[in-house]
Structures are given as C-alpha cells and as structure tokens.
Motif scaffolding. Structure first.
Motif, PDB file in Angstrom:
ATOM      1  N   ALA A  53       1.019  -1.340  -0.112  1.00 53.07           N
ATOM      2  CA  ALA A  53      -0.052  -0.062  -0.064  1.00 53.07           C
ATOM      3  C   ALA A  53       0.879   1.307  -0.048  1.00 53.07           C
ATOM      4  O   ALA A  53       0.413   2.302  -0.734  1.00 53.07           O
ATOM      5  CB  ALA A  53      -1.023  -0.043   1.284  1.00 53.07           C
ATOM      6  N   PRO A  54       2.107   1.300   0.719  1.00 52.32           N
ATOM      7  CA  PRO A  54       2.694   2.604   0.810  1.00 52.32           C
ATOM      8  C   PRO A  54       3.667   2.739  -0.731  1.00 52.32           C
ATOM      9  O   PRO A  54       4.220   3.669  -0.856  1.00 52.32           O
ATOM     10  CB  PRO A  54       3.791   2.188   1.877  1.00 52.32           C
ATOM     11  N   TYR A  55       3.160   1.919  -1.589  1.00 52.71           N
ATOM     12  CA  TYR A  55       3.936   1.869  -2.993  1.00 52.71           C
ATOM     13  C   TYR A  55       2.986   2.388  -4.027  1.00 52.71           C
ATOM     14  O   TYR A  55       2.824   1.151  -5.029  1.00 52.71           O
ATOM     15  CB  TYR A  55       5.106   0.807  -3.195  1.00 52.71           C
ATOM     16  N   PRO A  56       2.221   3.095  -4.177  1.00 52.61           N
ATOM     17  CA  PRO A  56       1.224   3.123  -5.330  1.00 52.61           C
ATOM     18  C   PRO A  56       1.659   3.277  -6.541  1.00 52.61           C
ATOM     19  O   PRO A  56       1.098   3.269  -7.680  1.00 52.61           O
ATOM     20  CB  PRO A  56       0.434   4.568  -4.750  1.00 52.61           C
ATOM     21  N   ALA A  57       2.836   3.560  -6.844  1.00 54.79           N
ATOM     22  CA  ALA A  57       3.606   4.059  -7.964  1.00 54.79           C
ATOM     23  C   ALA A  57       4.033   2.450  -8.926  1.00 54.79           C
ATOM     24  O   ALA A  57       4.482   2.515 -10.001  1.00 54.79           O
ATOM     25  CB  ALA A  57       4.818   4.638  -7.935  1.00 54.79           C
ATOM     26  N   LEU A  58       3.754   1.631  -8.086  1.00 56.97           N
ATOM     27  CA  LEU A  58       4.417   0.319  -8.693  1.00 56.97           C
ATOM     28  C   LEU A  58       3.266  -0.093 -10.018  1.00 56.97           C
ATOM     29  O   LEU A  58       2.039   0.309  -9.882  1.00 56.97           O
ATOM     30  CB  LEU A  58       3.899  -0.918  -7.830  1.00 56.97           C
ATOM     31  N   PRO A  59       3.939  -0.691 -10.982  1.00 56.38           N
ATOM     32  CA  PRO A  59       2.794  -0.973 -12.058  1.00 56.38           C
ATOM     33  C   PRO A  59       1.490  -1.895 -11.533  1.00 56.38           C
ATOM     34  O   PRO A  59       1.927  -2.660 -10.896  1.00 56.38           O
ATOM     35  CB  PRO A  59       3.806  -1.461 -12.791  1.00 56.38           C
ATOM     36  N   ARG A  60       0.639  -1.520 -12.352  1.00 57.51           N
ATOM     37  CA  ARG A  60      -0.656  -2.610 -12.053  1.00 57.51           C
ATOM     38  C   ARG A  60      -0.254  -3.777 -12.727  1.00 57.51           C
ATOM     39  O   ARG A  60       0.474  -3.806 -13.669  1.00 57.51           O
ATOM     40  CB  ARG A  60      -1.761  -1.929 -13.013  1.00 57.51           C
ATOM     41  N   LEU A  61      -0.802  -4.781 -12.328  1.00 61.32           N
ATOM     42  CA  LEU A  61      -0.578  -6.094 -12.844  1.00 61.32           C
ATOM     43  C   LEU A  61      -1.477  -6.240 -14.124  1.00 61.32           C
ATOM     44  O   LEU A  61      -2.504  -5.839 -14.475  1.00 61.32           O
ATOM     45  CB  LEU A  61      -1.339  -7.263 -11.848  1.00 61.32           C
ATOM     46  N   ILE A  62      -0.713  -6.855 -15.165  1.00 63.85           N
ATOM     47  CA  ILE A  62      -1.084  -6.871 -16.451  1.00 63.85           C
ATOM     48  C   ILE A  62      -0.798  -8.689 -16.933  1.00 63.85           C
ATOM     49  O   ILE A  62      -0.090  -9.202 -16.082  1.00 63.85           O
ATOM     50  CB  ILE A  62      -0.552  -6.207 -17.621  1.00 63.85           C
ATOM     51  N   LYS A  63      -1.407  -9.029 -18.017  1.00 60.97           N
ATOM     52  CA  LYS A  63      -1.091 -10.358 -18.704  1.00 60.97           C
ATOM     53  C   LYS A  63       0.200 -10.198 -19.298  1.00 60.97           C
ATOM     54  O   LYS A  63       0.704  -9.130 -19.608  1.00 60.97           O
ATOM     55  CB  LYS A  63      -2.197 -10.635 -19.431  1.00 60.97           C
ATOM     56  N   ALA A  64       1.017 -11.408 -18.972  1.00 59.26           N
ATOM     57  CA  ALA A  64       2.473 -11.376 -19.549  1.00 59.26           C
ATOM     58  C   ALA A  64       2.517 -11.032 -21.096  1.00 59.26           C
ATOM     59  O   ALA A  64       3.294 -10.546 -21.363  1.00 59.26           O
ATOM     60  CB  ALA A  64       2.962 -12.750 -19.240  1.00 59.26           C
ATOM     61  N   ASP A  65       1.705 -11.329 -21.791  1.00 57.75           N
ATOM     62  CA  ASP A  65       1.523 -11.170 -23.332  1.00 57.75           C
ATOM     63  C   ASP A  65       1.258  -9.711 -23.498  1.00 57.75           C
ATOM     64  O   ASP A  65       1.380  -9.136 -24.840  1.00 57.75           O
ATOM     65  CB  ASP A  65       0.751 -12.008 -24.077  1.00 57.75           C
ATOM     66  N   ALA A  66       0.847  -8.931 -22.476  1.00 59.70           N
ATOM     67  CA  ALA A  66       0.720  -7.649 -22.818  1.00 59.70           C
ATOM     68  C   ALA A  66       1.922  -6.308 -22.491  1.00 59.70           C
ATOM     69  O   ALA A  66       1.732  -5.453 -22.456  1.00 59.70           O
ATOM     70  CB  ALA A  66      -0.632  -7.161 -21.850  1.00 59.70           C
ATOM     71  N   ILE A  67       2.910  -7.227 -21.823  1.00 60.44           N
ATOM     72  CA  ILE A  67       4.000  -6.494 -21.754  1.00 60.44           C
ATOM     73  C   ILE A  67       4.681  -5.936 -22.898  1.00 60.44           C
ATOM     74  O   ILE A  67       4.818  -6.720 -23.935  1.00 60.44           O
ATOM     75  CB  ILE A  67       5.042  -7.485 -20.816  1.00 60.44           C
ATOM     76  N   ASP A  68       5.308  -4.694 -23.010  1.00 61.70           N
ATOM     77  CA  ASP A  68       6.152  -4.264 -23.895  1.00 61.70           C
ATOM     78  C   ASP A  68       7.414  -4.749 -23.629  1.00 61.70           C
ATOM     79  O   ASP A  68       8.082  -3.997 -22.775  1.00 61.70           O
ATOM     80  CB  ASP A  68       5.975  -2.635 -24.186  1.00 61.70           C
TER      81      ASP A  68
END
Length: 345
Positions: A53-68
């Motif tokens: 919770a103290p790290y709101p800047a972490l990327p949101r979770l996405i599907k592996a095949d959606a990663i650039d």
C-alpha cells in the motif's frame, strides 16, 4: 546518477514474485517496469498484497503477453514449472532469471520423469546457468538464462558442495532431513495448508520422491565426479518462512576438519556464514535476509558428522538469490539491494 535497469516480473502475485518485488523496490539500480499476473490482471499489487500500500507507483498487474518487452533489460520468471519455460522460451533476446524448476535440470528426460511431462523448451537447457550464486560467479556475467536453484537445494548444496569437492565426506551415504515454512508450498488454496492443518504439527511430505532430489544429485555428482544418490525427506512446519536442513554424512575426518573446509570455501562470501564453535544454525538467524548460516558437528557414531544449514526459503532460497544473480549478470556488486539484516524476533 547511474541509469536504472528495467525489469519485468512474471508471476508477481505469488509468494516468490511478491518477495522479489519487495526486494527490488529498494534496489538502487532497478526500475520495476512491468508486473504480470494473468489471473489478477488489472489489479494493483496492493489489492493482492496489502503490504505494498505505501508504494502506489508500482505498475498495475497485467497479462504477460501484454508487456512491451522492447525496453526491458531483464525478466524474472516466477511462474510454475512448464508455464515458465513456454513463455520464457519466446523471450530469449532478453536476459532471463528463472525461479521455476524448468531450467535447473540439464537432462530433459530427467525433467520429464520428475515433472510429469516433456520439457517445453529442451533446446535451451544446455545454455542455462545453474544459479547457485556462490558456485556460478564465473558464468553469470555472460549468462542469458539463469536457473535459480530450488530452496531445498540451495541450503543442502551450500552445506555439502565444498565437502564433496574436497572429498572430506563420502558421497555414498548422505541423508538429509529438511524443514520448511508453509510459504514453500505456494499460495494456492490447498486443504493441507489451512491453518488448522499445519498449526501445532510437523508434516513430512513427498517422502522419497521430492522433485528437488534430482537437482541436488545433479550438482553433487558434478563435484564428486560420479553419480551421487541421496536420501532426502522434507517436512512442513508451522511457520511462514524459513528453512533448515540437517545433513548426516560419513567422513574419515572430524567435524573440526569439515568446519575448516567450509571456512575456506566461504571466507570471502558475503552471505554464507560459518557459525562459531558449537552454535547451531536456526531459521531466526536469517529470517527476511539473504544470509545463510552453517555449522558442522560430530556425531556420537564414529565416522559420522552432522552438517546443518538455515536459510530464508523466500529470500536466499528464491527471490534474494535471483537478485544476487541479477547483480552479477549486470556487473553490480552482488550485495546490491540485499543488505537487509535478518528480522528478529
């Protein structure tokens, strides 16, 4: 300020992935660029793991095949076996640190025997570096694919490899009894892992057939110069994290000699510590850290000794060792981002 290295973590919603993120957050050279968890795609890490919770800047979770992946320097695979090799096998233009079992065994047939199916990417096995960091340092700077050892093999091999290599113990008869915290069984819902099932009890499991056995035997055989078969019995104990292995070995030497061999082997290692005198390793000495504590003791049976090691199964046994390997792959001091002292009490 030096440029940061951008990483992607696949399988960030499991215990291993979450601990890797925990360590990477404060690593001075890491930028967490992408976090994948297919079943939880769209959620924030704090939705799955409230301690973020103290790290709101972490990327949101996405599907592996959606990663650039075009701007990613390294990919950490924290996926189950088979699924890991299938995905990572498509990313070999990146530097990969895999925490699954998929690239630990050099023989695809052995993998099939122990993991119940053909290896998804057997062509990659010969080039995978077995990432037991203290014994892989020469190979890590040029490695494209590093297979991080399992938690049990990490503790057992650190305790025994120097002794086998020095012929200080017999490779014929090695018996290991191991204790692990419940996090070692993963985060999926299983009746055997419910609190009433694990509390106030110790459970042996995979008796005589644990999947980490061929991994240990592979590495011990390489040092012994011949095939080594061990007896290994793991036990689940009612604690969240931590692991302790007790290795019964035969030796023509006394325990003091075994201690000398271990001391010589780990004199310059920042994370492996031979305890003084008759002090016994305990999981509380290493909890939350990348440290390992080891000691050797005389048995009351002549010609036999007891070697004990303790690690945190999620740090040195998994995510911490992965970052230690990452550091050496990218020319960083191996302790970078891993300076946390053990948490006690």
């Amino acid at each position: 300020m030096q440029d940061r290295l951008r990483i992607a973590v696949l399988g960030a919603s499991g215990y291993t992935g979450a601990d890797l993120v925990r360590l990477a957050i404060t690593h001075p050279r890491i930028e967490i660029a992408a976090l994948a968890a297919n079943a939880n795609a769209g959620q924030a890490m704090a939705d799955i793991w409230p301690h973020f919770a103290p790290y709101p800047a972490l990327p949101r979770l996405i599907k592996a095949d959606a990663i650039d992946y075009s701007g990613i320097d390294a990919v950490f695979g924290c996926l189950p076996h088979a699924a890991s090799a299938e995905l990572l096998g498509t990313l070999m233009d990146k530097r990969i640190i895999d925490l699954s079992a998929d690239f630990r065994l050099k023989d695809a047939g052995t993998y099939a025997d122990w993991y119940g199916g053909a290896h998804p990417a057997p062509a990659l096995l010969p080039d995978a570096v077995y990432g037991l960091t203290e014994f892989a340092k020469a190979s890590l700077p040029g490695a494209r694919l590093v297979a991080c050892p399992g938690c049990y093999p990490t503790a057992v091999l650190l305790a025994l490899l120097p002794l086998v290599a020095a012929k200080a113990i017999s490779a014929e008869k090695i018996t290991v009894n191991a204790l692990s915290g419940v996090s070692g069984a993963g985060r999926s819902l299983k009746q055997a892992n419910l609190f009433p099932e694990v509390a106030e009890a110790v459970h042996p499991y995979s008796i005589g057939a644990h999947r980490h056995m061929p991994e240990m035997e592979q590495e011990l055989s390489l040092r012994a110069g011949r095939a080594v078969t061990i007896s290994f019995t793991p036990h689940l104990v009612p604690m969240n994290r931590g692991e302790l292995v007790t290795c019964i070995v035969e030796t023509p030497h006394g325990a003091d000699y075994l201690r000398d061999v271990l001391a010589d082997a780990y004199t310059d290692e920042p994370f492996v510590h031979l305890l003084p005198g008759a002090q016994a390793p305990a999981t509380r000495m290493v909890r939350g850290s990348n440290h390992v504590v080891i000691n050797a003791f005389a048995d009351r049976v002549p010609g036999r000794a007891i070697v004990i090691a303790a690690i945190d199964n999620l740090v040195k046994g998994s995510s911490g060792q992965a970052i230690q390997n990452f550091n050496l792959m990218f020319g960083l001091p191996e302790t970078t981002g891993l300076e946390q002292a053990p948490l006690f009490p």
